[in-house]
Enzyme design. Structure first.
Site, PDB file in Angstrom:
ATOM      1  N   GLY A   1       0.809  -1.224   0.000  1.00  0.00           N
ATOM      2  CA  GLY A   1       0.000   0.000   0.000  1.00  0.00           C
ATOM      3  C   GLY A   1       0.842   1.275   0.000  1.00  0.00           C
ATOM      4  O   GLY A   1       0.378   2.319  -0.467  1.00  0.00           O
TER       5      GLY A   1
ATOM      6  N   GLU B   1       2.624  -8.362  -2.035  1.00  0.00           N
ATOM      7  CA  GLU B   1       1.380  -8.972  -1.548  1.00  0.00           C
ATOM      8  C   GLU B   1       1.250 -10.459  -1.847  1.00  0.00           C
ATOM      9  O   GLU B   1       0.641 -11.195  -1.066  1.00  0.00           O
ATOM     10  CB  GLU B   1       0.163  -8.230  -2.124  1.00  0.00           C
ATOM     11  CG  GLU B   1      -0.102  -6.871  -1.493  1.00  0.00           C
ATOM     12  CD  GLU B   1       0.672  -5.722  -2.149  1.00  0.00           C
ATOM     13  OE1 GLU B   1       1.594  -6.006  -2.956  1.00  0.00           O
ATOM     14  OE2 GLU B   1       0.350  -4.560  -1.876  1.00  0.00           O
TER      15      GLU B   1
HETATM   16  N1  CAA Z   1       1.627  -4.169   8.780  1.00  0.00           N
HETATM   17  C1  CAA Z   1       1.664  -4.245  10.131  1.00  0.00           C
HETATM   18  N2  CAA Z   1       2.788  -4.055  10.852  1.00  0.00           N
HETATM   19  C2  CAA Z   1       3.927  -3.807  10.165  1.00  0.00           C
HETATM   20  C3  CAA Z   1       3.956  -3.729   8.757  1.00  0.00           C
HETATM   21  C4  CAA Z   1       2.741  -3.918   8.064  1.00  0.00           C
HETATM   22  N3  CAA Z   1       2.662  -3.826   6.736  1.00  0.00           N
HETATM   23  N4  CAA Z   1       5.233  -3.494   8.379  1.00  0.00           N
HETATM   24  C5  CAA Z   1       5.964  -3.423   9.499  1.00  0.00           C
HETATM   25  N5  CAA Z   1       5.183  -3.597  10.580  1.00  0.00           N
HETATM   26  C6  CAA Z   1       5.575  -3.594  11.995  1.00  0.00           C
HETATM   27  C7  CAA Z   1       6.301  -4.909  12.347  1.00  0.00           C
HETATM   28  O1  CAA Z   1       5.363  -5.930  12.630  1.00  0.00           O
HETATM   29  C8  CAA Z   1       7.087  -4.484  13.568  1.00  0.00           C
HETATM   30  O2  CAA Z   1       6.221  -4.434  14.675  1.00  0.00           O
HETATM   31  P1  CAA Z   1       6.677  -5.123  16.085  1.00  0.00           P
HETATM   32  O3  CAA Z   1       7.845  -4.275  16.510  1.00  0.00           O
HETATM   33  O4  CAA Z   1       5.454  -4.966  16.934  1.00  0.00           O
HETATM   34  O5  CAA Z   1       7.049  -6.546  15.773  1.00  0.00           O
HETATM   35  C9  CAA Z   1       7.456  -3.020  13.239  1.00  0.00           C
HETATM   36  O6  CAA Z   1       6.555  -2.595  12.227  1.00  0.00           O
HETATM   37  C10 CAA Z   1       8.874  -2.893  12.688  1.00  0.00           C
HETATM   38  O7  CAA Z   1       8.990  -3.767  11.575  1.00  0.00           O
HETATM   39  P2  CAA Z   1      10.119  -4.927  11.464  1.00  0.00           P
HETATM   40  O8  CAA Z   1      10.592  -5.323  12.811  1.00  0.00           O
HETATM   41  O9  CAA Z   1       9.585  -5.984  10.579  1.00  0.00           O
HETATM   42  O10 CAA Z   1      11.268  -4.086  10.739  1.00  0.00           O
HETATM   43  P3  CAA Z   1      12.411  -4.652   9.803  1.00  0.00           P
HETATM   44  O11 CAA Z   1      13.344  -3.523   9.551  1.00  0.00           O
HETATM   45  O12 CAA Z   1      12.962  -5.926  10.324  1.00  0.00           O
HETATM   46  O13 CAA Z   1      11.660  -5.025   8.415  1.00  0.00           O
HETATM   47  C11 CAA Z   1      10.157  -4.608   6.569  1.00  0.00           C
HETATM   48  C12 CAA Z   1      11.066  -4.005   7.667  1.00  0.00           C
HETATM   49  C13 CAA Z   1      10.995  -5.371   5.560  1.00  0.00           C
HETATM   50  C14 CAA Z   1       9.446  -3.449   5.898  1.00  0.00           C
HETATM   51  C15 CAA Z   1       9.147  -5.584   7.238  1.00  0.00           C
HETATM   52  O14 CAA Z   1       8.530  -4.906   8.338  1.00  0.00           O
HETATM   53  C16 CAA Z   1       8.066  -6.043   6.307  1.00  0.00           C
HETATM   54  O15 CAA Z   1       8.290  -6.925   5.490  1.00  0.00           O
HETATM   55  N6  CAA Z   1       6.845  -5.438   6.433  1.00  0.00           N
HETATM   56  C17 CAA Z   1       5.706  -5.837   5.639  1.00  0.00           C
HETATM   57  C18 CAA Z   1       5.819  -5.312   4.220  1.00  0.00           C
HETATM   58  C19 CAA Z   1       4.645  -5.813   3.395  1.00  0.00           C
HETATM   59  O16 CAA Z   1       4.494  -6.996   3.157  1.00  0.00           O
HETATM   60  N7  CAA Z   1       3.810  -4.873   2.939  1.00  0.00           N
HETATM   61  C20 CAA Z   1       2.628  -5.189   2.152  1.00  0.00           C
HETATM   62  C21 CAA Z   1       1.420  -5.261   3.026  1.00  0.00           C
HETATM   63  S1  CAA Z   1       0.010  -5.899   2.180  1.00  0.00           S
HETATM   64  C22 CAA Z   1      -0.682  -4.595   1.389  1.00  0.00           C
HETATM   65  O17 CAA Z   1      -0.163  -3.499   1.379  1.00  0.00           O
HETATM   66  C23 CAA Z   1      -1.993  -4.939   0.716  1.00  0.00           C
HETATM   67  C24 CAA Z   1      -2.593  -3.869  -0.108  1.00  0.00           C
HETATM   68  O18 CAA Z   1      -2.179  -3.605  -1.214  1.00  0.00           O
HETATM   69  C25 CAA Z   1      -3.800  -3.243   0.329  1.00  0.00           C
END
Ligand code: CAA
Length: 265
Positions: free
Chosen positions: A115, A138
């Site tokens: 997003g 995604e």
């Molecule tokens: N949703 C909810 N929480 C999220 C998030 C997300 N998309 N991205 C990060 N966070 C949270 C993590 O859960 C973490 O929370 P906690 O400390 O409570 O565990 C906090 O943010 C910090 O994140 P990380 O510890 O994971 O940080 P990192 O530096 O190790 O990794 C990252 C960073 C690679 C961005 C990893 O957080 C990640 O892969 N995030 C998800 C990315 C993703 O898949 N985005 C797509 C979402 S789906 C979507 O967007 C659908 C749509 O089109 C509508």
């Protein structure tokens, strides 16, 4: 002047007719939950009729992220109907960014995933620092982009490259984003927001009716053959994946901080 629209959305009004709209959820890498999206929608609706505003710069709070995507923990338990409503809300924010009578600029440093990339793609253009990371991951969560990403990415970089990026879910940095034509050039991380403000202020000095006429004309194509006609189809396909074993596994695996093991159909 700084205004808090809510805890999650802040507005910095600069003298130049430029407003910074800040997603303020740095502890979750500015993940887009329902409250953030509603805050953005309300703020954009207000700014649309504010005659003092010419350029809106959308950015994230903190150094690590523009927005790391839709909130996976919130989506994890959604059924189809909630997911459809969520996707419609995200679309409404993106359509506002794209169509409002202001210039909208995404200022991306750090992660703009899912997003986050979709919000950036909906802005008129993207300015990115050398530390920006884009991507539509995604399919690794058992779903597809739900805020117009497949459509706008294909528009920006071409269908074949967009397919590769969406099917692989791979992240790419700003150098590749420039090669793909998603951004014009990579800006240094040092002083990134100063440079963004400078570029936004330069646009704000131009004739607003002329800029708006140009934006309206350039968007007309979208209304007939671009994003608009495909919104409902995307909402349908996005939401139909909710409740499936792969969606539960993909989002469950993220919450449990492990790799997903998909089972297929
Ligand atoms: N949703 C909810 N929480 C999220 C998030 C997300 N998309 N991205 C990060 N966070 C949270 C993590 O859960 C973490 O929370 P906690 O400390 O409570 O565990 C906090 O943010 C910090 O994140 P990380 O510890 O994971 O940080 P990192 O530096 O190790 O990794 C990252 C960073 C690679 C961005 C990893 O957080 C990640 O892969 N995030 C998800 C990315 C993703 O898949 N985005 C797509 C979402 S789906 C979507 O967007 C659908 C749509 O089109 C509508």
């Amino acid at each position: 002047m700084n205004e808090s629209m809510s805890d999650l959305i802040q507005l910095n009004r600069l003298d130049s007719g430029v407003v910074e709209l800040v997603i303020n959820r740095p502890e979750a890498l500015n993940a887009l939950n329902i409250a953030v999206l509603l805050g953005l929608k309300t703020a954009l609706e207000k700014l649309a009729s504010d005659q003092t505003v010419r350029v809106i710069v959308l950015r994230g709070a903190g150094e690590k992220a523009f927005a790391a995507g839709a909130d996976i923990r919130e989506m994890q338990t959604m059924g189809r109907s909630d997911a459809a409503q969520f996707s419609r809300l995200g679309h409404s924010v993106c359509l506002l960014l794209e169509s409002m009578p202001k210039v909208t600029v995404a200022a991306v440093q750090g992660f703009a995933l899912g997003g986050g990339t979709e919000l950036a793609l909906a802005c008129d253009f993207i300015l990115a620092s050398e530390k920006a990371q884009f991507g539509l991951p995604e399919v690794g969560l058992g779903v597809i982009p739900g805020f117009g990403g497949t459509i706008r990415l294909a528009r920006a970089v071409g269908l074949t490259r967009a397919k590769e990026l969406v099917f692989s879910g791979e992240r790419f940095g700003s150098a590749e984003a420039a090669q793909l034509g998603l951004i014009r050039k990579v800006l240094p991380q040092d002083g990134f927001f100063d440079e963004v403000r400078k570029q936004a202020a330069k646009i704000a000095r131009n004739s607003l009716p002329a800029v708006w006429a140009a934006k309206g004309l350039m968007n007309e194509f979208e209304e007939s053959s671009g994003v608009y006609p495909k919104v409902d189809a995307e909402i349908h396909r996005f939401s139909s994946l909710f409740g499936t074993p792969d969606q539960k596994e993909g989002m469950g695996a993220f919450s449990e901080k492990r790799a997903a093991k998909f089972v297929g159909l």
